[in-house]
Design an enzyme around this catalytic site. Structure first.
Site, PDB file in Angstrom:
ATOM      1  N   CYS A  48      -0.305   9.411  -8.177  1.00 48.60           N
ATOM      2  CA  CYS A  48      -1.610   9.272  -7.534  1.00 48.60           C
ATOM      3  C   CYS A  48      -2.516  10.430  -7.940  1.00 48.60           C
ATOM      4  O   CYS A  48      -2.181  11.586  -7.715  1.00 48.60           O
ATOM      5  CB  CYS A  48      -1.471   9.240  -6.007  1.00 48.60           C
ATOM      6  SG  CYS A  48      -3.083   9.150  -5.208  1.00 48.60           S
ATOM      7  N   GLY A  99      -4.406  -5.259 -10.404  1.00 49.42           N
ATOM      8  CA  GLY A  99      -5.007  -4.348  -9.439  1.00 49.42           C
ATOM      9  C   GLY A  99      -6.470  -4.627  -9.160  1.00 49.42           C
ATOM     10  O   GLY A  99      -6.816  -5.448  -8.306  1.00 49.42           O
ATOM     11  N   LYS A 113       6.571   4.781 -10.870  1.00 47.87           N
ATOM     12  CA  LYS A 113       5.212   4.479 -11.354  1.00 47.87           C
ATOM     13  C   LYS A 113       4.588   5.738 -11.935  1.00 47.87           C
ATOM     14  O   LYS A 113       4.457   6.755 -11.250  1.00 47.87           O
ATOM     15  CB  LYS A 113       4.346   3.930 -10.221  1.00 47.87           C
ATOM     16  CG  LYS A 113       2.975   3.448 -10.713  1.00 47.87           C
ATOM     17  CD  LYS A 113       2.232   2.686  -9.623  1.00 47.87           C
ATOM     18  CE  LYS A 113       0.869   2.206 -10.107  1.00 47.87           C
ATOM     19  NZ  LYS A 113       0.147   1.476  -9.067  1.00 47.87           N
ATOM     20  N   GLY A 117      -2.629  -2.408 -15.370  1.00 49.32           N
ATOM     21  CA  GLY A 117      -3.839  -1.769 -15.878  1.00 49.32           C
ATOM     22  C   GLY A 117      -4.788  -2.787 -16.472  1.00 49.32           C
ATOM     23  O   GLY A 117      -4.592  -3.224 -17.603  1.00 49.32           O
ATOM     24  N   GLY A 130      -9.419  -1.126 -13.872  1.00 48.55           N
ATOM     25  CA  GLY A 130     -10.215  -2.306 -14.218  1.00 48.55           C
ATOM     26  C   GLY A 130      -9.983  -2.705 -15.667  1.00 48.55           C
ATOM     27  O   GLY A 130      -9.290  -1.997 -16.414  1.00 48.55           O
ATOM     28  N   LYS A 138       0.831  -1.202   0.000  1.00 42.76           N
ATOM     29  CA  LYS A 138       0.000   0.000   0.000  1.00 42.76           C
ATOM     30  C   LYS A 138       0.877   1.269   0.000  1.00 42.76           C
ATOM     31  O   LYS A 138       1.860   1.343   0.743  1.00 42.76           O
ATOM     32  CB  LYS A 138      -0.900  -0.030   1.248  1.00 42.76           C
ATOM     33  CG  LYS A 138      -1.743   1.215   1.471  1.00 42.76           C
ATOM     34  CD  LYS A 138      -2.889   1.327   0.511  1.00 42.76           C
ATOM     35  CE  LYS A 138      -3.617   2.662   0.685  1.00 42.76           C
ATOM     36  NZ  LYS A 138      -4.362   3.052  -0.512  1.00 42.76           N
ATOM     37  N   ASN A 197       5.781   0.807  -2.045  1.00 42.71           N
ATOM     38  CA  ASN A 197       5.263   1.883  -2.887  1.00 42.71           C
ATOM     39  C   ASN A 197       5.308   3.172  -2.071  1.00 42.71           C
ATOM     40  O   ASN A 197       4.643   3.287  -1.044  1.00 42.71           O
ATOM     41  CB  ASN A 197       3.838   1.549  -3.328  1.00 42.71           C
ATOM     42  CG  ASN A 197       3.238   2.619  -4.225  1.00 42.71           C
ATOM     43  OD1 ASN A 197       2.968   3.727  -3.780  1.00 42.71           O
ATOM     44  ND2 ASN A 197       3.020   2.300  -5.484  1.00 42.71           N
ATOM     45  N   LEU A 257      -4.638   7.943  -0.616  1.00 45.02           N
ATOM     46  CA  LEU A 257      -3.428   7.499   0.087  1.00 45.02           C
ATOM     47  C   LEU A 257      -3.617   7.292   1.586  1.00 45.02           C
ATOM     48  O   LEU A 257      -2.783   7.708   2.386  1.00 45.02           O
ATOM     49  CB  LEU A 257      -2.276   8.486  -0.167  1.00 45.02           C
ATOM     50  CG  LEU A 257      -1.715   8.487  -1.593  1.00 45.02           C
ATOM     51  CD1 LEU A 257      -0.660   9.587  -1.739  1.00 45.02           C
ATOM     52  CD2 LEU A 257      -1.092   7.142  -1.941  1.00 45.02           C
TER      53      LEU A 257
END
Lengths: 304, 245
Positions: free
Chosen positions: A132, A267, A167, A245, A219, A46, A101, A74
């Site tokens: 993010c 994810g 990322k 992704g 998704g 996380k 992360n 976050l």
């Protein structure tokens, strides 16, 4: 013949390329209630900031066609508690390499967090989250400008010894120049993509579903976008790419690796099917057989 | 621990306007407390739909749900014999050991279902629960008779006064004196009103939009006096003393 699923991320050997993506797997141990998570290649933990964060107001989740929007913001216990409380818990149930992360709101904070986490021996890769979409200031701001992306990568690289993977956000006009800027800044790898900025409006109330109005769309619906970006960036950089992704099945892993990914992160699929990663890993040998693949590393970038 | 399994629909019928009762056949061994929920995969929907458990025995479980959106609409059209992919054993339910002799069970609308199993558990423990149900109007009322059949005292309020006490559950609670504890489940404004009105300690069950339902995504986190808690994991039931409004 036994299929070879192993991959190598900057010297870190993974038994297979399947990694649960940050933010969809907590600190990992929640999933040990479902199955033995040691079948996973690794886990991206996380997203962690310096201070504890509650995150955004509720509702934080909206259903979409073939995906969801999240606006968690976050939420995390802060780096000190992650090190003192969460890492020991995951270490008890997971013996493979871990990915931390790391997020931040300034270069100084990124540097502080990465320097701290770099000292933890169970962390083998640092994933620098400059993407993010759910926080103001910092977060995605560093991932939308090549100069800022390079600057934060350079600064963190100076204080860390572990492979540094950056990322990136897809919410940019030119993903290639951002990825190249990270490579120039010393990144050991690129993780593509974070969520796409999106929104939903409730027809009954006429107002946005998400309290923060917008959030990150993920998704299966975003798989083609992620695949395209991995394909583009593979042509432009020499460092490994982790493709993320919309991956939900073994075929998607193969497709992502053909586009240029060395490993993948899964994810949104975890939220709907907690066994998603395990099922993908178990199904990979069958799909490899179908397409006459003996060794997964043989197909990286082969679509080019 | 959780269980992910396939459950067969034995019953799926409307019990009042837009409210359905579904009985499912399958493993119930992972359900430990009243107030826990299941998370249902529905074809055509991405996220699962969390629904509270109303009752269960060795191999069937009962849920009561209201048509609220696309997912529950699809559920309402499912036929006997169809199968559903379900996660069970989710959430932290009611603790019936704290009830005292005469606890209040306070529920509004689709907050009613989990109270049914809780009521049965309390009766099994030799307690004398008093049930207070709130609805908007007479035609929305359900399970009043099912509770009466358990042999407990039942009070009903309707907002428009078409049945029972006019107003809210709190209008009834005001008149009740000798309760030892309370358990509440319903919409947020009702929970807040109960929290302010009831004189005893209690437990309240919250509802929130969830991503996963098992603690992974942090989509349903709330602030409590004991820190951030996930409605799906540490909840949905919280003690009165830890709640921050």
């Amino acid at each position: 013949m036994v299929k070879d699923l192993s991959v190598n991320l900057s010297g870190v050997k993974l038994d297979n390329p399947v990694i649960p993506a940050s933010g969809t797997f907590g600190f990992g141990y929640e999933f040990a209630d479902f199955y033995d998570i040691n079948c996973l290649g690794s886990i991206s933990l996380k997203g962690t900031t310096k201070d504890e964060r509650y995150g955004n107001n509720l509702p934080r989740i909206a259903e979409c066609e073939r995906g969801l929007i999240n606006s968690i913001g976050l939420q995390n216990p802060g780096i000190d508690k992650v090190i003192s409380e969460e890492l020991p818990k995951i270490r008890k149930v997971f013996k493979k390499p871990l990915i931390a992360n790391i997020s931040g709101f300034s270069i100084k904070e990124y540097v502080y967090n990465c320097e701290k986490i770099d000292k933890e021996e169970q962390i083998e890769i640092i994933e620098l989250n400059i993407s993010c979409p759910n926080v103001n200031h910092g977060g995605m701001a560093f991932g939308t400008s090549p100069e800022a992306a390079k600057e934060v990568t350079e600064a963190v690289k100076k204080v860390t010894t572990k492979p540094l993977y950056v990322k990136l956000t897809p919410n940019v006009t030119n993903i290639v120049e951002i990825a190249k800027a990270c490579e120039d800044g010393g990144a050991d790898g690129i993780v593509l993509i974070n969520t796409l900025l999106g929104m939903r409006i409730n027809l009954k109330t006429g107002k946005p579903v998400i309290a923060n109005k917008m959030g990150g769309f993920s998704g299966p619906a975003i798989f083609p976008v992620a695949l395209r970006m991995v394909y583009q960036v593979y042509d432009a950089v020499k460092i490994p790419i982790i493709g993320v992704g919309g991956i939900e099945k073994a075929e998607d892993v193969i497709e992502m690796m053909l586009a240029g990914a060395t490993a993948v992160e899964v994810g949104a699929a975890n939220l709907v099917n907690p066994y998603a990663c395990k099922e993908i890993i178990e199904d990979l040998p069958r799909v490899m057989g179908k397409y006459k693949i003996e060794k997964l590393t043989d197909i990286i970038g082969k679509a080019h | 621990m959780y269980k992910n399994d396939i459950y067969e629909i034995l019953e799926n019928k409307m019990i009042t306007k837009d409210v359905y009762r579904m009985i499912l056949k399958g493993d119930t061994g992972y359900i430990k407390f009243p107030g826990q929920f299941i998370n249902i995969k529905i074809d055509g929907c991405f996220l699962r739909r969390p629904i509270s458990i109303s009752d269960y025995d060795e191999n069937t479980l009962t849920i009561i749900y209201k048509i609220f959106g696309k997912g529950t609409e699809k559920m309402s059209k499912m036929k006997i014999g169809e199968k559903l992919n379900i996660l069970t054993g989710l959430g932290n339910g009611f603790d019936n050991n704290l009830s005292g002799k005469t606890p209040l069970l306070i529920a509004g609308g689709v907050g009613v279902p989990p109270m049914y199993r809780l009521c049965k558990e309390l009766l099994k423990d030799g307690k004398k629960p008093i049930v207070v149900l709130g609805f908007n109007t007479k035609e929305e009322i359900f399970y009043e008779n099912e509770f009466k059949d358990l042999g407990v005292e039942v009070h009903v309020s309707t907002v428009d006064g078409s049945y029972g006490t006019k107003g809210f559950v709190t209008n009834i609670i005001k008149e009740l004196k000798d309760y030892t504890y309370y358990y509440a489940c319903g919409p947020m404004p009702m929970l807040k009103a109960v929290y302010d009105e009831a004189q005893s300690d209690g437990q309240l069950s919250f509802e929130e939009r969830m991503g996963c339902g098992f603690g992974a995504c942090m989509g349903c986190s709330i602030k409590t006096k004991n820190g951030t808690k996930r409605v799906c994991k540490e909840g949905p039931v919280f003690r009165k003393e830890e709640i921050i409004w």
